[in-house]
Design a protein around this motif. Structure first.
Motif, PDB file in Angstrom:
ATOM      1  N   VAL A 185       0.815  -1.223   0.000  1.00 24.51           N
ATOM      2  CA  VAL A 185       0.000   0.000   0.000  1.00 24.51           C
ATOM      3  C   VAL A 185       0.848   1.272   0.000  1.00 24.51           C
ATOM      4  O   VAL A 185       0.364   2.332  -0.374  1.00 24.51           O
ATOM      5  CB  VAL A 185      -1.011   0.039   1.177  1.00 24.51           C
ATOM      6  CG1 VAL A 185      -2.090  -0.985   0.986  1.00 24.51           C
ATOM      7  CG2 VAL A 185      -0.345  -0.129   2.516  1.00 24.51           C
ATOM      8  N   ARG A 186       2.106   1.162   0.444  1.00 24.98           N
ATOM      9  CA  ARG A 186       2.994   2.331   0.459  1.00 24.98           C
ATOM     10  C   ARG A 186       4.322   1.917  -0.190  1.00 24.98           C
ATOM     11  O   ARG A 186       5.310   1.657   0.517  1.00 24.98           O
ATOM     12  CB  ARG A 186       3.243   2.794   1.907  1.00 24.98           C
ATOM     13  CG  ARG A 186       1.999   3.158   2.715  1.00 24.98           C
ATOM     14  CD  ARG A 186       1.485   4.550   2.436  1.00 24.98           C
ATOM     15  NE  ARG A 186       2.457   5.599   2.633  1.00 24.98           N
ATOM     16  CZ  ARG A 186       2.653   6.272   3.758  1.00 24.98           C
ATOM     17  NH1 ARG A 186       1.930   5.979   4.831  1.00 24.98           N
ATOM     18  NH2 ARG A 186       3.540   7.243   3.836  1.00 24.98           N
ATOM     19  N   PRO A 187       4.377   1.830  -1.525  1.00 22.76           N
ATOM     20  CA  PRO A 187       5.604   1.347  -2.174  1.00 22.76           C
ATOM     21  C   PRO A 187       6.836   2.159  -1.787  1.00 22.76           C
ATOM     22  O   PRO A 187       7.955   1.632  -1.824  1.00 22.76           O
ATOM     23  CB  PRO A 187       5.312   1.495  -3.673  1.00 22.76           C
ATOM     24  CG  PRO A 187       3.865   1.769  -3.807  1.00 22.76           C
ATOM     25  CD  PRO A 187       3.321   2.168  -2.479  1.00 22.76           C
ATOM     26  N   GLU A 188       6.609   3.407  -1.363  1.00 21.53           N
ATOM     27  CA  GLU A 188       7.754   4.236  -0.953  1.00 21.53           C
ATOM     28  C   GLU A 188       8.352   3.751   0.363  1.00 21.53           C
ATOM     29  O   GLU A 188       9.375   4.292   0.822  1.00 21.53           O
ATOM     30  CB  GLU A 188       7.358   5.724  -0.892  1.00 21.53           C
ATOM     31  CG  GLU A 188       6.487   6.129   0.287  1.00 21.53           C
ATOM     32  CD  GLU A 188       4.984   5.887   0.073  1.00 21.53           C
ATOM     33  OE1 GLU A 188       4.602   5.076  -0.801  1.00 21.53           O
ATOM     34  OE2 GLU A 188       4.183   6.511   0.808  1.00 21.53           O
ATOM     35  N   ALA A 189       7.762   2.738   0.974  1.00 20.91           N
ATOM     36  CA  ALA A 189       8.379   2.118   2.164  1.00 20.91           C
ATOM     37  C   ALA A 189       9.743   1.536   1.793  1.00 20.91           C
ATOM     38  O   ALA A 189      10.625   1.426   2.636  1.00 20.91           O
ATOM     39  CB  ALA A 189       7.474   1.029   2.737  1.00 20.91           C
ATOM     40  N   ILE A 190       9.901   1.152   0.548  1.00 21.55           N
ATOM     41  CA  ILE A 190      11.204   0.676   0.069  1.00 21.55           C
ATOM     42  C   ILE A 190      11.927   1.856  -0.571  1.00 21.55           C
ATOM     43  O   ILE A 190      11.415   2.476  -1.509  1.00 21.55           O
ATOM     44  CB  ILE A 190      11.032  -0.485  -0.947  1.00 21.55           C
ATOM     45  CG1 ILE A 190      10.334  -1.680  -0.269  1.00 21.55           C
ATOM     46  CG2 ILE A 190      12.386  -0.898  -1.538  1.00 21.55           C
ATOM     47  CD1 ILE A 190      11.048  -2.238   0.956  1.00 21.55           C
ATOM     48  N   THR A 191      13.097   2.164  -0.047  1.00 21.13           N
ATOM     49  CA  THR A 191      13.794   3.380  -0.487  1.00 21.13           C
ATOM     50  C   THR A 191      14.984   3.088  -1.390  1.00 21.13           C
ATOM     51  O   THR A 191      15.551   3.997  -1.979  1.00 21.13           O
ATOM     52  CB  THR A 191      14.264   4.195   0.730  1.00 21.13           C
ATOM     53  OG1 THR A 191      15.062   3.344   1.554  1.00 21.13           O
ATOM     54  CG2 THR A 191      13.094   4.723   1.531  1.00 21.13           C
ATOM     55  N   GLU A 192      15.406   1.832  -1.439  1.00 23.62           N
ATOM     56  CA  GLU A 192      16.511   1.481  -2.337  1.00 23.62           C
ATOM     57  C   GLU A 192      16.268   0.075  -2.852  1.00 23.62           C
ATOM     58  O   GLU A 192      15.974  -0.838  -2.076  1.00 23.62           O
ATOM     59  CB  GLU A 192      17.838   1.537  -1.572  1.00 23.62           C
ATOM     60  CG  GLU A 192      19.045   1.408  -2.471  1.00 23.62           C
ATOM     61  CD  GLU A 192      20.343   1.344  -1.646  1.00 23.62           C
ATOM     62  OE1 GLU A 192      20.422   1.972  -0.576  1.00 23.62           O
ATOM     63  OE2 GLU A 192      21.249   0.615  -2.087  1.00 23.62           O
TER      64      GLU A 192
END
Ligand code: BDR
Ligand code: CA
Length: 320
Positions: free
Chosen positions: A257-264
């Motif tokens: 739901v929050r793909p930006e949880a992965i930053t690299e």
């Protein structure tokens, strides 16, 4: 529309927190849970899964899966030997006995085949937070599944150090042949949430205090399990003045739901070592520009603790 998914898990304290978050988060809908031998023996995994669901009052069908790895009779080192002297994994999670029961008419692998051969489930992500035995069995029974599963999000592997051994992360180490078979199957969208990512976003005692304050069964249940992890996990750390521990599995759901949880992350050709004496179960990520194989996975390497916390907060505030 919530993101629909099937959770294949080996509950396990962090799997249980994933179940709490899945049940509570308004943008997630678990259509089924399949269980697999891993953190504890299959009968306890299934029982813990049902306890976790009952704790938050969620009704999700549960299918029993594999009791042993895909090609091996047992874990590479039997669980009793592996866990000797450690209080980190207890067979039974400390929640009341389950009232709900598992489905009996189909195994997890048979359910996965039926679910993904059904056009009505073309949108359903498969999230695997345990050893990949059920997924490998389903693919072996029905190879067309590789084209039918739209997205597979896996907690497993490590690009830097593993946790069971220097090379291998637990889920891939328990069933290296299954992990290799699944990664080689040709599923079009595979995301691997590695230890590198989960260790970069640990949850702390302050997070537990906040979840206790939220006070819903999901929040309080998660706080209890995370405190236990902080007390007993070899991977627990003293960070910014307070103790914290990686909580691996729910990060896969945060990512949905929050793909930006992965930053690299890196797209690469990945495979799993199935024979190495010291490297059994190692995830091999080929980042060489001249790698002859095309990428077959996206490998998550770092995560945002802030986004992860916010995801859990949203889930736990939403009820249950
Ligand atoms: C993974 O192994 C299990 O112990 C956890 O539940 C998680 O899925 C971390 O290596
Ligand atoms: Ca797990």
């Amino acid at each position: 529309m919530p993101t629909r998914f099937i959770l294949d898990c080996d509950t396990g304290s962090d799997d249980a927190i994933a179940i709490f978050a899945a049940a509570a988060h308004p943008e997630l809908e678990a259509i089924a849970i399949t269980t697999v031998n891993g953190n504890v023996a299959l009968e306890h995994v299934t029982d813990n899964t049902l306890r976790a669901l009952d704790h938050v009052g969620a009704e999700v069908p549960v299918y029993r899966g594999a009791a042993r790895p895909f090609a091996r009779p047992d874990l590479p080192i039997p669980r009793d030997v592996l866990n000797e002297g450690s209080d980190f994994q207890s067979a039974r999670l400390d929640f009341p006995d389950a009232v709900s029961t598992a489905e009996t008419e189909r195994s997890a692998a048979a359910f996965l085949v039926d679910a993904y051969m059904d056009d009505a489930n073309a949108d359903v992500t498969l999230v695997a937070t345990g050893p990949l035995t059920n997924v490998a069995l389903a693919l072996a029974a029905e190879p067309r599944l590789a084209e039918r599963i739209p997205r597979l999000v896996i907690m497993g592997g490590a690009h830097a150090n593993g946790n069971v051994t220097a090379a291998a992360e637990f889920n891939f180490w328990v069933d290296p042949e299954a992990a290799e078979a699944v990664l080689a199957a040709g599923i079009r969208d595979v995301v691997i949430v590695t230890l590198d990512a989960t260790h970069s976003a640990p949850l702390s005692l302050a997070d537990c205090d906040e979840f206790d304050e939220i006070g819903t069964p999901a929040a309080a249940g998660a706080a209890k399990l995370i405190r236990h992890r902080i007390r007993h996990d070899q991977a627990a750390v003293e960070g910014e003045g307070e103790a914290a521990s990686p909580v691996h599995d729910p990060l896969c759901l945060a990512y949905l739901v929050r793909p930006e949880a992965i930053t690299e992350q890196v797209k690469a050709f990945v495979s799993v070592e199935t024979t190495g004496g010291r490297t059994l179960g190692e995830l091999v990520v080929d980042t060489r520009p001249w790698c002859p194989e095309p990428p077959n996975a996206t490998v998550a390497l770092r995560a945002s603790a802030a986004v992860y916390r916010d995801f859990l907060r949203t889930a736990f505030l939403a009820g249950r």
